[in-house]
Design a protein around this motif. Structure first.
Motif: not given
Ligand code: ASP
Ligand code: MG
Length: 471
Positions: A3-4, A219-221, A224-226, A228-232
């Motif tokens: 997520v960028h 929002t990004a976090a 990312g959590a929702g 299951d992103a690898d990284e934010v």
């Protein structure tokens, strides 16, 4: 999946939008086929737009119609100019131009109804503030499509479900996760890049809310959590989190690796590149967070993880914030009391004015408030209304005293075997900085000073050198 997130300065004009689209495109291509494949973008409003939108809403509530019209016209002009410079003349560009004009016409109508009511509620404030992100996501998604990537603009009002604490809404993670998994995940899986509005959300019944100023990081976090992103990755305009503002201290050093706790400490003290609440969802999901520079995308920036390498370098950091005003309210006699302080703070909170620091002095019978300069007039006005009777009787004194800055030193426990706080105090003494107010964290290794704005550069440079942060 990565997520960028790009903030307002990263999309401040057409050239910056183009850079962002290039960065996203390059990372998307580089990630393809790897375990981290897939990209999601979260974007803020263009720099200054949220402030302008809100200034228009205040103007509307106070009956200054021509100011509302001017702001609306400026917003139309700025966004259309971006489209013109960023996109080739095409059917899509024409359509987007029309859409932006329509949205901003709607803003004008909203201003008019605020004008009729003569009052700006917290709910109305969020509704107005939400326009900027809605415009920028469409622009960025179009720029990505022009680069041959599939991309879709999405409104977080359909994705992030919050309570109705307007201005600082709290996400309901279960509902949000459901929506993200159902509406965003399938797009990512098929290789489309979703471009999601930062900052804004909605209640269960669909009323627009915001997560608080600077909330796009949050929002990004959440996204990312929702998902299951690898990284934010939070993209800003400096090389990660530094030991000091590089505009003041050119030799400031990047903190290459931080723990979640260290990073949230820095964020709470006002490290501009990170919104304090950002850390929460990523900690819970144990997702690594990176702070990157969109002006220098090759720099590795700062990595924030649960368990950083044991042998990493640990340094204190100096965080400075300028553009602040010191406002004082107090009693002429000794009738000053804590309930009065509470009343002042309450009235400001209801008016949506952030108080960044305050100090209260019983001996001087007064409360010192530090607010952003752009909020100074409204802060004075709010207090004038809240304490109208007392001010009228001449029992209270109210005024803006001076332009100030805050400087915080955020240490690491056990740094050099001594207390960074006492070190900072003696450094400020040696430098001759006039300290107006002090706030110290309970942890005893961090402290914030309020000082005259004109002393901020020299003070930060001196502290940086004196703390041994220069190589
Ligand atoms: N546009 C919003 C603000 O100015 C959110 C953000 O920039 O993160 O506060
Ligand atoms: Mg920000």
């Amino acid at each position: 999946m990565i997520v960028h997130k790009f903030g307002g300065t990263s999309v401040g004009n057409a050239a910056r939008f183009a850079t962002v689209a290039d960065i996203v495109n390059a990372r998307h291509v580089a990630g393809a086929g790897t375990p981290q494949a897939g990209s999601v973008v979260v974007v803020s409003a263009m720099s200054g737009v949220t402030n302008q939108l809100l200034a228009g809403a205040w103007a509307a509530a106070e009956g200054r119609d021509s100011e509302c019209r001017r702001i609306k016209a400026e917003l139309v002009d700025r966004h259309l100019k971006v489209l013109e410079a960023l996109l080739t003349a095409s059917g899509e560009r024409l359509e987007l131009e029309g859409w932006i004009e329509d949205r901003l016409y709607e803003l004008e109508r909203l201003y008019r109804s605020i004008g009729v009511l003569g009052e700006l509620t917290a709910r109305g404030r969020d509704h107005v503030a939400a326009f900027g992100e809605q415009l920028s996501v469409h622009i960025l998604a179009a720029a990505l499509r022009e680069r041959g990537v599939r991309s879709r603009a999405l409104l977080a009002t359909d994705l992030i479900v919050t309570d109705d604490a307007f201005g600082a809404a709290v996400p309901m993670m279960d509902r949000t996760r459901e929506a993200l998994q159902a509406k965003v995940k399938p797009l990512v899986t098929q290789g489309t890049i979703p471009v999601i509005t930062g900052f804004i959300a909605a209640t269960e019944t669909g009323i627009t809310t915001t997560l608080g100023r600077g909330g796009s990081d949050y929002t990004a976090a959440i996204v990312g959590a929702g998902l299951d992103a690898d990284e934010v990755w939070i993209w800003s305009d400096v090389n990660g989190i530094l030991t000091a503002d590089p505009n003041l201290v050119p030799r400031a050093r990047t903190l290459r690796e931080l723990s979640y706790t260290e990073a949230s400490d820095l964020a709470y003290y006002g490290a501009d590149v990170l919104h304090p609440k950002t850390i929460r969802p990523v900690i819970e999901a144990n997702i690594p967070l990176r702070i990157m520079n969109s002006f220098d995308s090759a720099d590795p920036g700062t990595l924030i993880v649960r368990a950083p390498a044991a042998d990493r370098e640990r340094l204190p950091a100096i965080i400075s914030t300028t553009g602040l005003s010191l406002i004082a309210i107090g009693s002429a006699d000794d009738s000053w009391s804590l309930p009065i302080v509470a009343r002042a703070l309450q009235s400001l909170s209801e008016a949506g004015i952030d108080v960044l620091m305050f100090s209260q002095s019983f001996s001087e019978h007064s409360l010192n408030l530090i607010v952003r300069r752009q909020d100074q007039q409204r802060c004075l006005k709010t207090l004038r209304v809240a304490f109208a009777a007392e001010l009228h009787r001449g029992a209270y004194i109210l005024g803006a005293k001076e332009q100030v800055a805050t400087v915080s030193v955020v240490g690491v426990p056990g740094w050099n075997g001594k207390s960074v706080v006492s070190h900072a105090f003696s450094a400020l003494g040696a430098q001759g900085t006039r300290v107006i107010a002090v706030a110290q964290a309970a942890t005893e290794h961090s402290v914030s000073f309020c000082i005259p704005e004109e002393q901020v550069g020299d003070t930060v440079r001196f502290l940086h050198r004196d703390l041994g942060l220069e190589e």
